[in-house]
Design a protein around this motif. Structure first.
Motif, PDB file in Angstrom:
ATOM      1  N   VAL A   1      85.388   5.579  31.757  1.00  0.00           N
ATOM      2  CA  VAL A   1      84.816   4.233  31.714  1.00  0.00           C
ATOM      3  C   VAL A   1      85.426   3.339  32.785  1.00  0.00           C
TER       4      VAL A   1
ATOM      5  N   GLY B   1      81.628   2.884  26.949  1.00  0.00           N
ATOM      6  CA  GLY B   1      81.052   3.526  28.129  1.00  0.00           C
ATOM      7  C   GLY B   1      79.571   3.778  27.955  1.00  0.00           C
TER       8      GLY B   1
ATOM      9  N   ARG C   1      83.395   3.580  35.806  1.00  0.00           N
ATOM     10  CA  ARG C   1      82.156   2.796  35.711  1.00  0.00           C
ATOM     11  C   ARG C   1      82.411   1.339  36.091  1.00  0.00           C
ATOM     12  N   TYR C   2      83.514   0.781  35.584  1.00  0.00           N
ATOM     13  CA  TYR C   2      83.834  -0.608  35.936  1.00  0.00           C
ATOM     14  C   TYR C   2      84.203  -0.731  37.417  1.00  0.00           C
TER      15      TYR C   2
ATOM     16  N   HIS D   1      86.645   3.609  24.033  1.00  0.00           N
ATOM     17  CA  HIS D   1      86.281   3.885  25.432  1.00  0.00           C
ATOM     18  C   HIS D   1      84.952   4.635  25.507  1.00  0.00           C
ATOM     19  N   ARG D   2      84.785   5.607  24.663  1.00  0.00           N
ATOM     20  CA  ARG D   2      83.546   6.394  24.683  1.00  0.00           C
ATOM     21  C   ARG D   2      82.346   5.541  24.309  1.00  0.00           C
TER      22      ARG D   2
ATOM     23  N   ASP E   1      76.438   1.968  30.053  1.00  0.00           N
ATOM     24  CA  ASP E   1      75.360   2.722  30.704  1.00  0.00           C
ATOM     25  C   ASP E   1      73.990   2.221  30.254  1.00  0.00           C
TER      26      ASP E   1
ATOM     27  N   HIS F   1      85.687  -5.320  25.503  1.00  0.00           N
ATOM     28  CA  HIS F   1      86.217  -3.957  25.507  1.00  0.00           C
ATOM     29  C   HIS F   1      87.711  -3.978  25.831  1.00  0.00           C
TER      30      HIS F   1
END
Length: 381
Positions: free
Chosen positions: A128, A81, A131-132, A77-78, A85, A164
């Motif tokens: 994350v 993410g 973000r999506y 996830h990190r 970005d 992902h």
């Protein structure tokens, strides 16, 4: 020091073009608006899995423990993410190399504390997922922005999102046995409340019971039925009232203990791996196999068929829908894992396991949940 895992050097980008045969993920079927929700639900599951006994233990020296898988998912996830970005902020960035196997060794995934990993994974998934979520109404040009992995693999925002999601859901598949244990434990703790809440037969279930009993008796056999998921015992009593002999079973020790306390013979039985006995004249599995992982249901159906004589009858009901999800709703407060099915794939799974579908109906249950109610016949061996 834990044994070193053999590094995974496969190029998994093929999952963007074809279904994953192990976990069943189909990239082309993904609704992009649901990515955030799917990541959040998956994170809930890891918290449940990490709370199970044995979550820090490897099943064998060359397979990660659930804890190690969870550490990996947190870091996925990190990393994704950060890559997302970059793709949104820069034109065709090249991602820094990330070796998952080196990271697992260097950061001692095997020694990390599940009590720390679980909330960190949830936080990383939430970050994350947001973000999506923000991309749901983005133009196609945004979803088409590109980025390059260090090995030259090219992604767009669209394909990296699908890649992902497959990564984390595939590892959910790897630890599905722990999810099954957690679901059984949830029923252990809620056996009394659940049994009381569903003690009365609904008209829809009564109709299915009548048809199932008539089909078993009409086949001219003795009427011995294996019930998978007896729960509080409501359906078994109704089947016996209709002249059948029922073997009561459940994966939940709480339900089995309760049935025994009421004077019934009952067995703890996991249809995925335990000896089923038989042959039976019928199998009744009302709202029980919905907890079986999608990849495992064909195996369960085949094992039930093997334990049933030719011409025997299966009564089955599952929740209709797509995907899998954790639930804390209903009569049991602890998290339980549900798998949803559509008619086409369910028919294919049944027929592939040796069952002929004679009847399939849709009904609506509590909370307007749609259900698929099936009656099938065991083919000749």
């Amino acid at each position: 020091m834990a044994a070193e895992i053999v590094p995974d050097t496969k190029d998994w980008t093929w999952v963007l073009r074809e279904p994953c045969p192990e976990c069943g993920f189909v990239a082309a079927d993904l609704d992009r608006d649901r990515i955030g929700a799917l990541l959040r639900d998956d994170a809930v599951g890891w918290s449940v899995v990490l709370a199970q006994p044995g979550a820090t233990e490897r099943p064998d020296p060359q397979t990660w423990s659930p804890l190690e898988y969870a550490c990996h998912v947190r870091d996925v996830h990190r990393v994704f993410g950060e890559r997302l970005d970059l793709m949104l902020e820069q034109d065709e960035p090249t991602f820094a190399n990330w070796d998952q196997d080196e990271t697992a060794v260097a950061e001692r995934y095997d020694l990390q504390d599940p009590a720390d990993v679980a909330p960190a994974l949830v936080a990383a998934a939430e970050a994350v997922a947001r973000r999506y979520d923000a991309l749901c109404d983005a133009p196609e040009a945004t979803w088409a922005r590109r980025g390059l992995r260090s090995n030259g693999s090219e992604f767009t925002v669209d394909t990296i999102a699908r890649y992902h999601l497959h990564d984390v859901l595939h590892h959910r598949h790897d630890v599905r046995a722990f999810a099954a244990r957690a679901t059984a434990a949830a029923y252990d703790g809620g056996a009394e409340a659940f049994s009381a809440a569903v003690a009365e037969l609904t008209d829809e279930v009564r109709e299915s019971l009548d048809a199932f009993a008539a089909a078993v008796q009409g086949a001219g056999a003795g009427g011995a039925v294996l019930e998978v998921g007896s729960g509080g015992g409501r359906d078994a009593a109704a089947l016996e009232e209709r002249g059948l002999t029922v073997r009561r079973t459940d994966v939940s020790r709480g339900f089995v203990d309760r049935l025994r306390a009421l004077g019934h013979e009952a067995d703890v039985l996991d249809p995925l791996g335990d000896d089923l006995g038989g042959p039976y004249d019928g199998v009744w599995a009302n709202a029980s196999l919905l907890h079986v992982a999608r990849a495992d249901l064909p195996t369960v159906l085949a094992r039930l068929a093997s334990a049933t004589r030719a011409g025997g009858v299966l009564g089955l009901s599952l929740k209709e829908g797509d995907g899998e999800a954790w639930s804390t709703h209903g009569h049991v407060p602890a998290p339980r894992r549900f798998t949803y099915w559509r008619e086409g794939p369910l028919r294919a799974a049944l027929e592939g396991a040796g069952w002929r579908v004679d009847h399939l109906a849709r009904r609506t249950g509590g909370g307007e949940q749609a259900w698929l109610a099936v009656r099938a016949v065991r083919g000749a061996t």
